[in-house]
Scaffold this motif. Structure first.
Motif, short mmCIF file in Angstrom:
data_model
loop_
_atom_site.label_atom_id
_atom_site.label_comp_id
_atom_site.label_asym_id
_atom_site.label_seq_id
_atom_site.Cartn_x
_atom_site.Cartn_y
_atom_site.Cartn_z
N CYS A 146 0.81 -1.23 0.00
CA CYS A 146 0.00 0.00 0.00
C CYS A 146 0.83 1.26 0.00
O CYS A 146 0.32 2.34 -0.26
CB CYS A 146 -0.94 0.00 1.20
N ARG A 147 2.11 1.14 0.30
CA ARG A 147 2.99 2.31 0.32
C ARG A 147 3.70 2.53 -1.01
O ARG A 147 4.23 3.60 -1.24
CB ARG A 147 4.01 2.15 1.43
N TRP A 164 -9.46 1.68 4.51
CA TRP A 164 -8.93 2.39 5.67
C TRP A 164 -8.51 1.46 6.81
O TRP A 164 -9.14 1.44 7.86
CB TRP A 164 -9.92 3.42 6.18
N PHE A 165 -7.47 0.72 6.63
CA PHE A 165 -6.93 -0.11 7.70
C PHE A 165 -5.70 0.57 8.27
O PHE A 165 -5.10 1.43 7.65
CB PHE A 165 -6.62 -1.53 7.21
N SER A 166 -5.32 0.18 9.49
CA SER A 166 -4.27 0.92 10.18
C SER A 166 -3.02 0.11 10.49
O SER A 166 -2.06 0.66 11.01
CB SER A 166 -4.83 1.50 11.48
N SER A 167 -3.01 -1.17 10.22
CA SER A 167 -1.81 -1.94 10.49
C SER A 167 -1.61 -3.00 9.41
O SER A 167 -2.52 -3.30 8.64
CB SER A 167 -1.87 -2.57 11.88
N VAL A 214 -9.22 -8.23 8.77
CA VAL A 214 -8.46 -8.54 9.97
C VAL A 214 -7.02 -8.08 9.76
O VAL A 214 -6.44 -8.31 8.69
CB VAL A 214 -8.48 -10.06 10.26
N SER A 215 -6.46 -7.44 10.77
CA SER A 215 -5.07 -7.00 10.69
C SER A 215 -4.20 -7.78 11.66
O SER A 215 -4.67 -8.25 12.69
CB SER A 215 -4.97 -5.50 11.03
N GLY A 216 -2.94 -7.88 11.31
CA GLY A 216 -1.95 -8.50 12.18
C GLY A 216 -1.62 -9.93 11.79
O GLY A 216 -2.33 -10.56 11.00
#
Length: 82
Positions: A26-27, A40-43, A60-62
């Motif tokens: 994503c970067r 809009w996820f944060s991790s 789900v993140s992580g």
């Protein structure tokens, strides 16, 4: 995940038999940026499960170990059949 979980036969089979799997940075990638802006996820890592119509089943993140990921995959399959 790439080295420890995804190569496991039980994970790989479930993913390839039942899902269209994609991976984005994503970067660094335009499509990754689009996915990030849409959901809009944060991790990282973040797993987004979608129905064929594009609606979200789960996100789900992580890190997920094999058993956790298999549970998420089976849940997404079940929800998609509803």
């Amino acid at each position: 995940m790439d080295k420890e979980v995804f190569p496991l036969e039980k994970v790989k089979k479930l993913m390839t038999d039942s899902f269209i799997c994609v991976k984005f940075d994503c970067r660094k990638e335009k499509l990754g940026e689009y996915v990030y802006q849409k959901f809009w996820f944060s991790s990282f890592p973040t797993y987004i499960f979608l129905k064929s119509d594009g609606s979200r089943i789960n996100m789900v993140s992580g890190y997920q170990n094999a058993d956790q990921l298999i549970k998420l995959l089976r849940n997404a399959i079940a929800v998609n059949k509803e």
